[in-house]
Write a protein that holds these residues in place. Structure first.
Motif, short mmCIF file in Angstrom:
data_model
loop_
_atom_site.label_atom_id
_atom_site.label_comp_id
_atom_site.label_asym_id
_atom_site.label_seq_id
_atom_site.Cartn_x
_atom_site.Cartn_y
_atom_site.Cartn_z
N VAL A 42 1.43 -31.01 90.78
CA VAL A 42 2.88 -31.20 90.73
C VAL A 42 3.38 -31.41 89.30
N PRO A 43 2.71 -32.23 88.46
CA PRO A 43 3.23 -32.41 87.10
C PRO A 43 3.40 -31.09 86.34
N ALA A 44 2.43 -30.18 86.48
CA ALA A 44 2.55 -28.87 85.83
C ALA A 44 3.68 -28.06 86.42
N ALA A 45 3.88 -28.16 87.74
CA ALA A 45 4.97 -27.43 88.39
C ALA A 45 6.32 -27.94 87.92
N GLN A 46 6.43 -29.26 87.72
CA GLN A 46 7.71 -29.85 87.31
C GLN A 46 8.10 -29.48 85.89
N ARG A 47 7.16 -29.01 85.10
CA ARG A 47 7.50 -28.52 83.77
C ARG A 47 8.18 -27.15 83.83
N LEU A 48 8.08 -26.50 84.97
CA LEU A 48 8.70 -25.19 85.17
C LEU A 48 9.99 -25.27 85.97
N ARG A 105 9.90 -36.79 95.25
CA ARG A 105 8.86 -37.02 94.25
C ARG A 105 8.27 -35.71 93.75
N VAL A 106 8.35 -34.68 94.56
CA VAL A 106 7.92 -33.36 94.11
C VAL A 106 9.06 -32.65 93.39
N ALA A 107 10.26 -32.74 93.93
CA ALA A 107 11.44 -32.06 93.36
C ALA A 107 12.48 -33.11 92.98
N PRO A 108 12.32 -33.78 91.84
CA PRO A 108 13.15 -34.95 91.51
C PRO A 108 14.63 -34.65 91.29
N ALA A 330 2.52 -21.68 92.45
CA ALA A 330 3.61 -21.18 93.29
C ALA A 330 4.91 -21.06 92.50
N VAL A 331 5.21 -22.04 91.66
CA VAL A 331 6.45 -22.00 90.89
C VAL A 331 6.38 -20.90 89.82
#
Length: 401
Positions: A42-48, A105-108, A330-331
């Protein structure tokens, strides 16, 4: 703190190996807090992407929107199931508050639209409805009838209010009454898919093989089993199916579902297990994907989740579907996806279906125009005589003296 981070890192490194045993092995009971964020990347996905501009409808027991976890990111929609419970009571929003927490928490930066369509397990209305279902009393069954239409109404409402993702951490194995499949809900699912909404549902918690387990039914659970709905199974921290996660061919993907810390409707936080948090985490991932590429269709979201998942060695199986969600992959794939085009495919088969014609086409002799001329002349003479007769009948008669 160092030990906890080390454990989480080890979980990520050992996950693919753990998927080798991802058939029916029970889940490990102890897991470090936040382990789901690490294994899903998730942390890597949230950078995108962060889910900005995406509304996720949480169809559940209600959400306590004033919890410090939410900070104005939750809007409460209508209560379609009723029953008399109100916000602030322990049996209002217990389940739904935790699910909204896992989504955010996944998509803040996403927003949650809470729509109340089921009762918490301790809700007196739920107990009354269960008693009515057992007794068969028509008078006492009023709440059960209302409950039967709540989900369909909730889906349509969420779509009409602009929700792009619909998270349904519920199922007939635990929450419903009757046989499960419902025409109204099936129609609502079709309506949502036609509007471009992504629907996800928990696979169900009746997958235990223990004959003494009360919920060990492994029945087909709706809405997870409806076509077009992404069914989410639960995985434990060792990479195997959580021992409660239902085993069915409709399972699409898997997400963590053991020791998931989330917001408590009475304040604070608590850990919970189930395919419910797995569904909420998957819904948060879908929101990240859409914030990266808002033009994704429901089919594209499903295909990307399937294609980028960390698959079991044997490929698809009924325990974990196509494997664990890789949110970062996925992102990234969502950002690279192109617009879909719908066009007719050319037919490349035989000229005829089956064996083709069995005989030569029937032919008729040419028409003799002499008979046509004679018939036409006779018809003309007949019409002339008819006209003369009419005129003679309309001629004035001579008056008598």
């Amino acid at each position: 703190m160092i030990r906890r981070l080390t454990c989480a890192t080890a979980l990520v490194a050992g996950l693919v190996a753990g998927l080798v045993a991802a058939s029916a092995a029970p889940a490990v009971a102890e897991a470090p807090r936040g382990w789901e964020q690490q294994v899903m990347k998730v942390p890597a996905a949230q950078r995108l992407g962060q889910g900005k501009g995406i509304t996720v409808a949480v169809l559940d027991t209600g959400v306590m929107k004033n919890h410090p976890e939410f900070r104005g990111r939750v809007t409460n929609g209508p209560d379609f199931i009723g029953g008399g419970a109100r916000p602030g009571q322990s049996y209002w929003g217990a389940h739904g508050t935790a699910m909204a927490s896992s989504v955010l928490r996944v998509a803040p930066q996403a927003r949650v639209l809470s729509v109340r369509v089921i009762w918490d397990h301790e809700d007196p209305a739920r107990k009354r409805a269960e008693a009515a279902a057992k007794s068969g009393s028509a008078a006492a069954d009023k709440e059960s009838v209302k409950a039967g239409t709540a989900l369909a109404k909730g889906i349509r409402y969420a779509v009409d209010k602009g929700a792009r993702v619909i998270s349904m951490s519920l199922g007939t194995d635990e929450w419903g009454f009757g046989s499960g499949y419902d025409e109204l809900t099936a129609s609502a699912v079709d309506y949502a898919l036609g509007k471009g909404a992504i629907l996800l549902a928990s696979a169900g918690n009746g997958g235990s093989t223990d004959p003494l387990e009360v919920d060990a039914n492994n029945v087909v659970s709706y809405p997870a089993a409806y076509p077009g709905v992404i069914a989410v199974a639960a995985m434990g921290p060792g990479g195997a199916r959580a021992d409660f996660s239902q085993v069915h061919t409709y399972n699409t993907i898997a997400a963590p579902g053991v020791d998931i810390y989330a917001a408590d409707n009475r304040g604070g936080y608590k850990a919970g297990d189930g395919t419910s948090p797995a569904c909420a985490l998957a819904a948060g991932t879908a929101a990240l994907m859409l914030s990266r590429n808002p033009d994704l269709t429901p089919r594209q979201v499903r295909d990307i989740l399937v294609r980028t998942a960390r698959k079991p060695p044997s490929g698809y199986n009924v325990f974990l579907g196509f494997g664990l969600i890789d949110a970062a992959a996925a992102v990234r794939a969502a950002g690279a996806a192109k617009d879909t085009k719908i066009e007719a495919a050319p037919y490349k088969g035989k000229e005829y279906l089956g064996g083709g014609p069995v005989a030569a086409p029937t032919t008729n002799p040419p028409i003799d125009m002499t008979y046509v001329a004679v018939g036409g002349t006779a018809a003309g003479v007949g019409l002339l005589f008819l006209l003369l007769a009419v005129l003679l009948m309309r001629r004035p008669r001579a008056r008598r003296g």
